[in-house]
Design a protein around this motif. Structure first.
Motif, PDB file in Angstrom:
ATOM      1  N   CYS A  59       0.844  -1.353  -0.499  1.00  0.00           N
ATOM      2  CA  CYS A  59       0.192   0.274   0.036  1.00  0.00           C
ATOM      3  C   CYS A  59       1.164   1.436   0.218  1.00  0.00           C
ATOM      4  O   CYS A  59       0.273   2.131  -0.579  1.00  0.00           O
ATOM      5  CB  CYS A  59      -1.164   0.153   1.022  1.00  0.00           C
ATOM      6  N   THR A  76       1.095   4.260  -2.639  1.00  0.00           N
ATOM      7  CA  THR A  76       0.657   5.906  -3.074  1.00  0.00           C
ATOM      8  C   THR A  76       2.192   6.453  -2.763  1.00  0.00           C
ATOM      9  O   THR A  76       2.178   7.086  -3.538  1.00  0.00           O
ATOM     10  CB  THR A  76       0.275   5.879  -1.541  1.00  0.00           C
ATOM     11  N   ALA A 119      -6.110   6.759  -3.388  1.00  0.00           N
ATOM     12  CA  ALA A 119      -7.411   6.532  -3.170  1.00  0.00           C
ATOM     13  C   ALA A 119      -7.284   4.230  -2.667  1.00  0.00           C
ATOM     14  O   ALA A 119      -7.974   4.022  -1.470  1.00  0.00           O
ATOM     15  CB  ALA A 119      -8.135   6.545  -3.363  1.00  0.00           C
ATOM     16  N   MET A 120      -6.813   4.138  -3.811  1.00  0.00           N
ATOM     17  CA  MET A 120      -7.013   2.115  -3.621  1.00  0.00           C
ATOM     18  C   MET A 120      -6.363   1.621  -2.922  1.00  0.00           C
ATOM     19  O   MET A 120      -7.140   0.357  -2.543  1.00  0.00           O
ATOM     20  CB  MET A 120      -7.367   2.321  -5.623  1.00  0.00           C
ATOM     21  N   PHE A 123      -5.012   2.395  -0.638  1.00  0.00           N
ATOM     22  CA  PHE A 123      -5.551   2.272   1.039  1.00  0.00           C
ATOM     23  C   PHE A 123      -6.707   2.307   1.215  1.00  0.00           C
ATOM     24  O   PHE A 123      -6.727   1.122   2.675  1.00  0.00           O
ATOM     25  CB  PHE A 123      -5.432   3.593   1.628  1.00  0.00           C
ATOM     26  N   PHE A 124      -7.749   2.040   0.076  1.00  0.00           N
ATOM     27  CA  PHE A 124      -9.556   1.306   0.265  1.00  0.00           C
ATOM     28  C   PHE A 124      -8.913   0.146   0.816  1.00  0.00           C
ATOM     29  O   PHE A 124      -9.463  -0.891   1.527  1.00  0.00           O
ATOM     30  CB  PHE A 124     -10.515   1.267  -0.727  1.00  0.00           C
ATOM     31  N   SER A 154      -7.572   2.641   7.732  1.00  0.00           N
ATOM     32  CA  SER A 154      -7.326   2.369   5.979  1.00  0.00           C
ATOM     33  C   SER A 154      -8.051   3.590   5.344  1.00  0.00           C
ATOM     34  O   SER A 154      -7.928   3.882   4.275  1.00  0.00           O
ATOM     35  CB  SER A 154      -6.946   1.918   5.545  1.00  0.00           C
ATOM     36  N   ALA A 166      -8.868   6.395   2.928  1.00  0.00           N
ATOM     37  CA  ALA A 166      -9.047   6.367   1.259  1.00  0.00           C
ATOM     38  C   ALA A 166      -9.959   7.330   0.825  1.00  0.00           C
ATOM     39  O   ALA A 166     -10.087   7.836  -0.424  1.00  0.00           O
ATOM     40  CB  ALA A 166      -9.473   5.478   1.075  1.00  0.00           C
ATOM     41  N   GLY A 189      -9.943  10.431  -1.577  1.00  0.00           N
ATOM     42  CA  GLY A 189     -11.152  10.963  -2.574  1.00  0.00           C
ATOM     43  C   GLY A 189     -11.495  11.500  -2.722  1.00  0.00           C
ATOM     44  O   GLY A 189     -11.854  12.586  -4.026  1.00  0.00           O
TER      45      GLY A 189
END
Length: 153
Positions: A58, A62, A105-106, A108-109, A118, A122, A126
């Motif tokens: 992650c 990022t 954001a992806m 972390f989602f 998390s 995200a 976003g």
């Protein structure tokens, strides 16, 4: 005395510093994540167990988005420094920065299934991407108005 030129130079210096700091953090990430994994005894997520590998993935994904975002932000600030504010290139920079926020954001989602906090990160990324999209749309309208006024005699 503080003025807009110094503020712009300060912003550019901060962006350059972050461009250097992110790779340094990527080098240190395995140690930081291992420490986090050791001290975090509460399993607050749907998936239990160690988070070393998912969190490292992650953070690295990022970091790529962050570096790209900073490059486009530096280009935007450079154009503003040259007094080129309402131009199409700046709209593209804002568009790319917003997409970088959405892309950041992806991971972390996904990591939110290991640690629920998390999901908040995200959501924040976003939301920031959405705000930048609105600013980009305002810039596009300003560019269109400026081009129209340039052609009006």
């Amino acid at each position: 005395m503080w003025n807009k030129d110094r503020s712009l130079l300060f912003s550019m210096a901060l962006v350059r510093a972050m461009l250097v700091l992110i790779p340094i953090c990527c080098i240190c990430a395995p140690w930081m994540v291992r420490w986090y994994d050791l001290i975090n005894i509460d399993q607050m997520g749907l998936i239990e167990g160690p988070v070393f590998v998912p969190l490292l993935i992650c953070l690295y994904l990022t970091a790529i988005c962050g570096e790209a975002c900073l490059i486009f932000l530096l280009r935007l600030l450079t154009n503003i420094r040259k007094s080129e504010v309402f131009i199409a290139v700046n709209c593209k920079c804002l568009r790319y920065i917003s997409w970088c926020c959405f892309l950041a954001a992806m991971p972390f989602f996904v990591f939110g299934f290991w640690r629920f906090f998390s999901f908040a990160v995200a959501l924040a990324a976003g939301f920031f991407g959405l705000i930048l999209r609105v600013v980009k749309n305002v810039f596009e309208q300003a560019v269109a108005l400026q081009e129209e006024s340039d052609y009006t005699i």
